[in-house]
Design a protein around this motif. Structure first.
Motif, PDB file in Angstrom:
ATOM      1  N   ASP A  34      62.742 -43.315  38.524  1.00  0.00           N
ATOM      2  CA  ASP A  34      61.463 -42.630  38.631  1.00  0.00           C
ATOM      3  C   ASP A  34      60.348 -43.557  38.173  1.00  0.00           C
ATOM      4  O   ASP A  34      60.486 -44.309  37.204  1.00  0.00           O
ATOM      5  CB  ASP A  34      61.447 -41.363  37.779  1.00  0.00           C
ATOM      6  N   LEU A  36      56.754 -43.479  36.592  1.00  0.00           N
ATOM      7  CA  LEU A  36      55.927 -42.569  35.823  1.00  0.00           C
ATOM      8  C   LEU A  36      54.556 -43.186  35.560  1.00  0.00           C
ATOM      9  O   LEU A  36      54.402 -44.393  35.444  1.00  0.00           O
ATOM     10  CB  LEU A  36      56.612 -42.241  34.497  1.00  0.00           C
ATOM     11  N   ASN A  37      53.577 -42.290  35.477  1.00  0.00           N
ATOM     12  CA  ASN A  37      52.207 -42.707  35.221  1.00  0.00           C
ATOM     13  C   ASN A  37      51.675 -41.908  34.029  1.00  0.00           C
ATOM     14  O   ASN A  37      51.886 -40.686  33.934  1.00  0.00           O
ATOM     15  CB  ASN A  37      51.342 -42.456  36.458  1.00  0.00           C
ATOM     16  N   LEU A  48      53.377 -38.096  30.710  1.00  0.00           N
ATOM     17  CA  LEU A  48      53.962 -38.892  31.778  1.00  0.00           C
ATOM     18  C   LEU A  48      54.145 -38.021  33.009  1.00  0.00           C
ATOM     19  O   LEU A  48      54.775 -36.959  32.961  1.00  0.00           O
ATOM     20  CB  LEU A  48      55.295 -39.475  31.342  1.00  0.00           C
ATOM     21  N   LYS A  50      55.383 -38.053  37.113  1.00  0.00           N
ATOM     22  CA  LYS A  50      56.103 -38.802  38.134  1.00  0.00           C
ATOM     23  C   LYS A  50      55.192 -39.002  39.346  1.00  0.00           C
ATOM     24  O   LYS A  50      54.678 -38.035  39.911  1.00  0.00           O
ATOM     25  CB  LYS A  50      57.371 -38.075  38.543  1.00  0.00           C
TER      26      LYS A  50
END
Length: 426
Positions: A34, A36-37, A48, A50
């Motif tokens: 994944d 994440l940002n 976080l 996705k």
């Protein structure tokens, strides 16, 4: 794993369920990661979210999916940052490695004569000798053929100068023929004066062989004609100097000098000296004659067509022989410069040889440092300058007396000059 950055492929960590994860581990054929940002919500802590995933199903089946609209960048960034530390090298540049990372490099502009016609070129490609690189270093363009042509400003200036000296020499010859029975023309053998003027006229004319498109015949005639006509001129100067020397020595007791003067021994100097130069030139033609050469380096955008001397040793033998004649003529004329004579031209011969030697001593080092058309122009200039030095130094004083002061060109003036007692009573 070719899509992963080398830094990520070497990354090892333990996840939340205490499993050891290695992104570079290829033992498992199926993997999913994944992406994440970190997103900041109002009145809340950062969380976080996705925004994409990276799926590996076998070594050659890799999928990267990113939701660009869901990515939140920091306020300071106006656009997404680049993953490479260096921008791509455009055509005309080559990549030069900087540091240990493959994504870090410098873009160097290709050198003159080299090109690169694709992005991120590892090396620049050199152009052939018949082509040159354009200003952007992206293409090789064909070179233009050039030579010292008559239409060029330099060629036109040299040709006009040579033509003017030819006309002046012809006029001086006409003046001497017209006044051939006057004392100043008869002094020091008028036949030698005619030969010297004709030789100088040929010296000026031979400079035209160096201007224009080179041809195998003109390449041979350039050097051979130059060597022979200058040998004729210098041997004539030597003969005129010997006439002055023998005329003075014959006034003293002894039959040898009188016999040499009466037999015309000085007249044999010209054919003997010329014959030696003919032998040298014949050996030159037999060993390695002058030929056409193409200079690809002097001018980056042009192919310079010029004549090559062929045998360098033979070329310097011709110049060395001319230098020897000039030194002998200078030495003899210097020794007899103060001998008493009504029209003693030894001083003028001395000065003319000094000018001649100075021109060619200066020419040799400058000639070796020149390139392209300048080499040909320097040789023409040296021919014109040295020939003009002989013409002006030897014949200008005589023409002045013949045309401006004819009262000095008479038997009465000659007797007064030779008899100091008549000057005392006058």
């Amino acid at each position: 794993m070719s899509l992963l950055h080398p830094f990520l492929r070497n990354l090892n960590f333990t996840n939340s369920i205490r499993d050891h994860i290695s992104l570079g581990d290829q033992r498992n054929s199926e993997k999913q990661y994944d992406i994440l940002n970190i997103v900041s919500f109002p009145a809340a802590h950062a969380s976080l979210v996705k925004v994409g995933e990276f799926v590996v199903n076998g070594e050659n089946n890799q999928t990267l999916v990113i939701n660009e609209e869901g990515v939140e960048w920091p306020v300071a960034l106006e656009k997404p940052p680049k993953s490479l530390c260096t921008q791509k090298c455009v055509p005309g540049f080559k990549k030069v490695k900087k540091g240990t990372d493959i994504c870090c490099f410098e873009c160097d502009f290709c050198l003159t004569g080299e090109i690169s016609n694709q992005q991120d070129a590892q090396e620049c490609i050199p152009c052939s000798e018949q082509k040159y690189s354009n200003q952007e270093r992206t293409h090789c363009l064909p070179k233009l053929v050039t030579y010292l042509a008559l239409k060029d400003s330099l060629g036109m200036a040299l040709a006009c100068t040579a033509l003017c000296f030819c006309i002046v020499t012809a006029v001086v010859l006409w003046v001497f023929v017209k006044h051939q029975d006057t004392p100043i023309v008869k002094a020091n053998n008028r036949t030698l004066s005619y030969i010297l003027l004709i030789s100088l006229l040929l010296c000026f004319l031979c400079s035209f062989l160096f201007i224009g498109h080179p041809h195998p015949v003109t390449c041979i005639l350039q050097q051979i004609t130059f060597g022979l006509v200058f040998t004729g001129a210098l041997s004539t100067v030597l003969a005129k100097t010997m006439v002055v020397l023998l005329a003075f020595k014959s006034m003293k007791p002894g039959r040898t000098m009188r016999w040499l003067l009466a037999s015309g021994a000085s007249n044999y100097v010209i054919p003997i000296c010329t014959l030696v130069q003919v032998v040298i030139c014949g050996m030159w033609l037999g060993l390695s004659p002058p030929c056409i050469d193409v200079d690809t380096r002097s001018e980056p955008r042009h192919l310079l067509i010029m004549c090559d001397t062929g045998s360098v040793a033979a070329f310097y033998c011709v110049l060395g022989y001319l230098g020897s004649l000039a030194l002998v003529s200078f030495s003899l004329s210097y020794l007899v410069r103060n001998l008493p004579d009504a029209f003693n031209e030894a001083k003028f011969l001395t000065f003319s040889m000094l000018v001649f030697c100075s021109v060619w001593v200066t020419f040799l080092p400058v000639y070796h440092g020149a390139q392209g058309k300048l080499m040909v122009a320097l040789e023409i200039f040296s021919i014109l300058a040295s020939s003009a030095g002989l013409l002006v130094c030897i014949f200008a004083p005589k023409c002045y007396i013949i045309l401006i002061r004819p009262d000095k060109n008479s038997l009465k003036h000659l007797r007064n000059k030779m008899d100091p007692r008549s000057n005392a009573y006058s």
